[in-house]
Structure formats: C-alpha cells, structure tokens
Motif scaffolding. Structure first.
Motif, PDB file in Angstrom:
ATOM      1  N   PRO A  82       1.051  -2.248  -2.671  1.00  0.00           N
ATOM      2  CA  PRO A  82      -0.068  -2.551  -1.763  1.00  0.00           C
ATOM      3  C   PRO A  82      -1.227  -1.591  -2.063  1.00  0.00           C
ATOM      4  O   PRO A  82      -1.026  -0.383  -2.114  1.00  0.00           O
ATOM      5  N   PRO A 118       9.246   4.110  -0.539  1.00  0.00           N
ATOM      6  CA  PRO A 118       9.568   3.788  -1.933  1.00  0.00           C
ATOM      7  C   PRO A 118      10.537   2.616  -2.098  1.00  0.00           C
ATOM      8  O   PRO A 118      10.712   2.121  -3.209  1.00  0.00           O
ATOM      9  N   VAL A 137      -4.403  -1.974   2.717  1.00  0.00           N
ATOM     10  CA  VAL A 137      -3.647  -1.354   3.812  1.00  0.00           C
ATOM     11  C   VAL A 137      -4.602  -0.939   4.934  1.00  0.00           C
ATOM     12  O   VAL A 137      -4.339  -1.175   6.121  1.00  0.00           O
ATOM     13  N   THR A 156      10.794  -0.295   0.380  1.00  0.00           N
ATOM     14  CA  THR A 156      10.361  -1.581   0.926  1.00  0.00           C
ATOM     15  C   THR A 156       8.865  -1.841   0.796  1.00  0.00           C
ATOM     16  O   THR A 156       8.428  -2.964   0.997  1.00  0.00           O
ATOM     17  N   ALA A 157       8.070  -0.815   0.492  1.00  0.00           N
ATOM     18  CA  ALA A 157       6.617  -1.027   0.428  1.00  0.00           C
ATOM     19  C   ALA A 157       6.034  -0.731  -0.960  1.00  0.00           C
ATOM     20  O   ALA A 157       5.371  -1.585  -1.547  1.00  0.00           O
ATOM     21  N   MET A 211       3.662   5.327  -0.118  1.00  0.00           N
ATOM     22  CA  MET A 211       4.297   4.494   0.906  1.00  0.00           C
ATOM     23  C   MET A 211       5.810   4.476   0.701  1.00  0.00           C
ATOM     24  O   MET A 211       6.322   5.026  -0.265  1.00  0.00           O
ATOM     25  N   LEU A 261       4.773   1.403   7.832  1.00  0.00           N
ATOM     26  CA  LEU A 261       3.485   0.947   8.350  1.00  0.00           C
ATOM     27  C   LEU A 261       3.686   0.065   9.591  1.00  0.00           C
ATOM     28  O   LEU A 261       2.961   0.163  10.570  1.00  0.00           O
ATOM     29  N   GLY A 262       4.711  -0.793   9.550  1.00  0.00           N
ATOM     30  CA  GLY A 262       4.984  -1.702  10.656  1.00  0.00           C
ATOM     31  C   GLY A 262       5.699  -1.043  11.822  1.00  0.00           C
ATOM     32  O   GLY A 262       5.943  -1.681  12.853  1.00  0.00           O
ATOM     33  N   GLU A 263       6.074   0.213  11.667  1.00  0.00           N
ATOM     34  CA  GLU A 263       6.706   0.959  12.764  1.00  0.00           C
ATOM     35  C   GLU A 263       5.656   1.525  13.722  1.00  0.00           C
ATOM     36  O   GLU A 263       5.977   1.964  14.811  1.00  0.00           O
ATOM     37  N   LEU A 318      -5.781  -3.990   6.946  1.00  0.00           N
ATOM     38  CA  LEU A 318      -4.819  -4.462   7.955  1.00  0.00           C
ATOM     39  C   LEU A 318      -5.007  -3.688   9.259  1.00  0.00           C
ATOM     40  O   LEU A 318      -4.945  -4.246  10.353  1.00  0.00           O
ATOM     41  N   GLN A 319      -5.259  -2.383   9.123  1.00  0.00           N
ATOM     42  CA  GLN A 319      -5.482  -1.543  10.298  1.00  0.00           C
ATOM     43  C   GLN A 319      -6.810  -1.901  10.970  1.00  0.00           C
ATOM     44  O   GLN A 319      -6.882  -2.022  12.200  1.00  0.00           O
TER      45      GLN A 319
END
Lengths: 298, 331
Positions: B132, B124, B137, B126-127, B122, B226-228, B140-141
C-alpha cells in the motif's frame, strides 16, 4: 540499483491458521476477551495482553468503510469490515469497482486462482455479495510465508567521488588531503577522524605495498576467479589509507606483507568511471617495504 | 534530576548523497556553532535515519564519518525520525549520563521509491505484502475524517495555501491525486538533514543566554493494524500531549503533518488554534520531526516566544506521535 530479498516469515498459531483459511477461501478472525472479532487477527488481546486463541470464521462479504483511487492506477484501496468482524481489513479494490465505489458499498472477496496461504490469496475486493462457502475441515496451519521485497535506488556520487571516478576514466589515481590531519584519502572522502571535507587534490602513484591480505579459498555465488586467490589492502605511494584489490601474477603462497606491487590496467578502450579499470595488482620485483613503513596502516 | 534545554539548531533542505555524510558535515558544524560548543565537548551523539531509505545496510554507521569520531564517541541511533533520537538523548541527560548531546537526522528520499519504502513500516504479514503506497493510506484516513464531518476539503486546502501559497478556490478546482487528496494535500517530500544540540541545566545557562528549556517531553504509539484504529482520532498524540503537559498556554506550535488533513486531526486532538501554528515548508524524511522541534526552540532562543511546542509523527496515518514543550523559564 535494485536490491531484493525474499523474506521468509514464521507465522505462529494465529496468523498460521488465518493464512491457511485464506488458502481454503475462508476468513478467520480472532475474538478477544471483550467479544470483539478482529480481521486481520491480532495475536495478543490489546486490552488484556493475553495470547488470543479463539478464532472464528467471518463472511467473505463486507462493507467499505473508506476508499481511495489514484489516477492512472488499475486498482484502488479500501478499508473493508467483513460481516461478523469488528475491525477493518486493508486491501485492494479491483478495476471493475471504480464507478460504484463509495463508502458503504457492499463488496466481496475475489479469490486468487492459485492460493498458497498468503494475504495475496485475496486477489482484491469487488462489488457484490459472496455465495455461502461450503463447510470444509480446517487445513493445516501455514508455518512460513514468503514476502519478497524489491526496491530501486539511484545513488548520487559526492563531489569527491565524482573527481576520483573521472580521474580513473583517464587512467589516473587521485586522493585528497584532510585539512585537519593532513592525511591523504584514496578514494577522497570526508575525513572520518575529523569530520571535515578534504581539500588539496593529490596525484597518487599506481604502485605501492601490500599491508595485509587474505587468501580466498571459499567459492561463492558470482565469484569471478577460481580460488585460491589473494585479496589485499594496497597502500599506494602517496596515500595514507590502503585500497582493496586483487594480487595476481604470483602464487597465493608467495604474497606477503610489505610486498611491492603495481597496478595492471585493462586496455584503454575498456576504461570507464570505475575502479575496475585496474584489472589487478602484481609484484614489481622491488625489495619488500620494511614493516615500520606500513605498521600504522594495519 | 537534571533539567534539559535545547541550545542549538541547524537544518538543510537538500541532500547530496544517500550516505548523508556530505550533507551532515555543514549541518553539524552550524548546530555546534549555534550552541557555542566544540565537537569534543559533545557527550552523546544520537541519530535518526532509515536503511530502507538509503538503500544500504547500517547506513547510520557510515554517517558517523560526518562527526569525525576520533577519539571514540558515545553514540546511538533510532530507525525513526530523529525527534525520537532527541528523546533518547533527553533521557540520557536527565539521567545524568551526559551533560551535552547532539542529535541529527538525515534522509535522501529522492534516491528511491518513497511510497514503496514507507509500505515496509506496515504489518509485515497482512499489509506490507500488498505494497500500500503512503499517499493512499493517508487518503483512506482523510476520507474517514471528511465523511465524519470533522473538516472539509476547503479546510485542507487552507492549510496547504498557508504553507505553499496559492488560491484556495483554484486549489479546490484541481484534480484528485489519490481521491480525496489533491497534490497540495501531500507535503512536499524533501531530502534533508537537521541537528539539535541539548545541554543539562548548568551547562545550558553557560552556553546560551536564552536556552529553550524542555518542560515536557513524551511519545506514544497507536496499534500497528490500520483497521484496528479509529483513524479520525489520534489517541497517541492526545496521550503524548497529556504526558508532556501540553495545554492552551502556548505562543506557537510546530506540528509535523505530512498531509493537510493530519494537521487538522492533530489540531483537534491537541486543542490547538490555527493561528498558533508555525508554517511548514515540506517533509524531509527522518529529520522533519526533529526540525519542527528545532524551529519551535528557535522561537524561544531568539526571544520571539516564551512557551512553544514541537511535534513529530512517524508511521502510517499518524500512528506514532511525540510532543516536546519548550519554555524560556527553567522548570
């Protein structure tokens, strides 16, 4: 076996300002040409591919878009869209939130006490609305962040390694012969020239000759001997591939190619399943081996 | 330009050592035997594996021991599922730089902490520093898909029951592992290895009566953040399927879906009916995607099917997707 390394990462103009913001309890997002605000920020516009320079502050309060909780864990995970942002941030949700957790829950950032300009400056999210953050001047961008990586492994020996280590524990050295090229590998292994497993087990002498060597003059962390000392490739009698070991009991300047050496074993009560059962090799006093006898092994 | 076909396949559902060498020796031997090729006739070798999974640097170089690289070979590697190594070998043959290729993947996920290892793919900054775990992960999906009404927990359990056996009602009564995922929603992670042999047109016809001809092959990637992403759609799978000319005219499809809801998302994205899916028996890290293509190709080579597709995924929450369409007729 645990391996660990603290990676230091250069942040650049966008993430450097984002991390500096977290240090000051502010969240910055990047605004792309289509007007969308991305948190965490993107460094390049995903549509136009241009560098992103426009950073705007968003709220430390947002809405849970999705969440999960793993049984037995002290925190959960959520995708949170902060007010003012168009994308979601992945982060943890604190223990107190579990019974309230649902999609659409309003949550705010719980800031870490000790903030360094790191994504972990956000300790976690918790239910509630944040109070307005007082206006402050933007601090210096963070240039480098440290991200420690620590992973544990349990390695499994192959059948050949198992046999070799068990023999060592009995004070013996063994090799195995490749059925295709007939070379004897010490330690035994899949023949890297033929790609086949070795078969016949061969007893190997605990003496042989130095093929090549180096004199260690450089001190390093964890070094067990005082430099200078010699690390050599030792071709054991009966083997077709040299092993690496220490040559002691002789001055470094006297070690030479072809020197005949023998293993010096540690006391039997110290033996276990390790090549360290042999403390080092030292000269036998026999005449040097002729160059032709080891030329193929250089 | 060359045509390219799969002419051999072998796989193993276990792994002895983290180096992969001992596991790969019989798998490579069996794949070559299936293709009717001698080791010396392989023009290009390509592998997929992960140093983080093996816990050592350059683990793929160590694995070359399993080939027996004397005289020297032409070799390459991807730090991804070996399905992407298959793509590299395919391009090599298309370009006329090789006539045959052997592609292999291997991994011993049980040697380390897989859910932590996978966090390292993921972002490097912010995640990944939050570590996680891979199941969370995916959860969440899954929740996003469930709450959007795209599928139900029952649909998810039905996928698991097909692959693992068991009663859907009983499965739905079990506790959550990572809410809303239950243990059966997570494909059994296996150690393993797989190998696929490719050959260019003329050579493929000589080696095998019924090669599985590759009529379309493409891979795409969605954004890192991931949030994009809209996690309820799989744009990279749709784009890869489009480029590979995947359509409804298929006998069977082998999807690589590490989680039950991901098969449901992929079926919807690619327009695939449930009855055409070839069941899966687990997720062997870094070789599962290649295995799915091999399993699909086997259906054509054996004469059980005429047109099939294999799919592979990599990265968190179906970030990267690859589609390979295979047919009994040369394009």
């Amino acid at each position: 076996m645990t391996i660990a390394f603290d990676y230091t990462r250069s942040l650049g103009p966008v993430l450097g300002r984002f991390m500096a913001g977290l240090r000051d309890r502010r969240v910055l997002g990047s605004r792309t040409a289509d007007g969308r605000v991305h948190v965490p920020p993107v460094e390049y516009d995903p549509v136009t591919c241009e560098p992103v320079t426009d950073l705007v502050e968003v709220s430390p309060t947002g809405t849970v878009l999705s969440w999960t909780w793993t049984e037995g864990q002290s925190s959960g995970w959520a995708l949170v869209r902060l007010d003012g942002a168009d994308t979601a941030l992945l982060h943890t949700v604190g223990a107190g939130a579990r019974e309230h957790l649902r999609t659409g829950l309003r949550v705010r950032i719980r800031w870490a006490g000790d903030r360094t300009g790191h994504i972990r400056d956000i300790e976690c999210f918790e239910p509630g609305e944040a109070e307005a953050t007082p206006e402050t001047a933007e601090g210096e961008p963070v240039a480098i962040m440290t991200t420690p990586i620590r992973l544990s492994y349990r390695h499994t020996t192959s059948d050949e390694e198992d046999r070799y280590l068990r023999a060592l524990a009995e004070g013996r050295l063994i090799g195995q012969r490749c059925p295709a090229c007939h070379k004897v590998y010490v330690p035994p292994r899949v023949c890297p020239a033929d790609g086949v497993a070795p078969d016949e087990v061969v007893e190997i002498a605990d003496r042989g000759m130095v093929t090549t060597f180096c004199v260690v003059n450089v001190p390093f962390a964890g070094q067990r001997l005082d430099p200078p000392y010699v690390v050599a490739q030792v071709l054991l009698d009966g083997a077709d591939i040299p092993i690496q070991h220490l040559i002691l009991g002789v001055g470094a300047e006297q070690v030479r190619m072809g020197l005949r050496v023998a293993a010096v074993w540690r006391d039997r009560e110290q033996w276990s399943f390790t090549p360290e059962n042999i403390a080092h090799f030292e000269p036998t006093g026999e005449p040097d081996a002729p160059y032709e006898s080891y030329a193929e092994h250089l | 330009m060359n045509t390219v076909a799969v002419i051999g396949f072998a796989q193993s559902g276990h792994s002895l050592t983290t180096s992969g060498v001992e596991t790969l020796v019989p798998v490579i031997r069996d794949a070559l035997e299936d293709a009717g090729l001698a080791k010396q006739e392989v023009g290009f070798w390509c592998s997929g594996s992960s140093d983080y999974l093996a816990g050592r640097a350059f683990s793929f170089v160590n694995a070359v021991d399993a080939i027996g690289a004397v005289p020297p070979i032409s070799e390459s590697h991807v730090e991804m599922d070996a399905a992407w190594a298959l793509y590299e070998a395919y391009v090599k043959i298309l370009a006329g730089e090789a006539e045959t290729a052997l592609v292999y993947g291997f991994g011993k996920a049980s040697a380390g902490e897989l859910s932590r290892v996978l966090a390292l793919q993921m972002d490097p900054y912010t995640a990944a520093p939050l570590w996680p775990d891979a199941v969370s992960v995916a959860a969440l999906q899954a929740r996003l898909g469930l709450e959007a009404g795209l599928f139900t927990e029952r649909d998810m359990a039905t996928v698991a029951a097909r692959d693992q056996g068991g009663d859907v009602e009983a499965m739905l009564g079990r506790p959550y592992l990572s809410d809303p995922l239950r243990a059966h929603d997570v494909a059994r992670v296996k150690d393993g290895a797989a190998a696929v042999v490719l050959a260019a047109g003329e050579r493929a016809r000589v080696q095998r009566e019924r090669p599985a001809w590759i009529s379309g092959f493409a891979h795409r990637v969605d954004p890192q953040g991931l949030g994009e992403r809209d996690l309820t759609t799989v744009p990279s799978a749709i784009a890869a399927g489009h480029d590979a000319e995947l359509d409804g005219d298929l006998d069977l499809v082998a999807l690589h879906a590490p989680f039950t809801h991901q098969e449901l998302l992929l079926r919807a994205a690619l327009g695939l009916p449930a009855e055409k899916i070839i069941p899966s028996d687990g997720n062997a890290m870094f070789s599962a995607g290649l295995s799915r293509i091999g399993v699909a190709a086997e259906q054509v080579m054996s004469g059980r099917a005429n047109r099939v597709a294999g799919h592979a995924t990599s990265g968190p929450a179906l970030q990267q997707n690859l589609v390979c369409v295979l047919s009994s007729g040369e394009a």
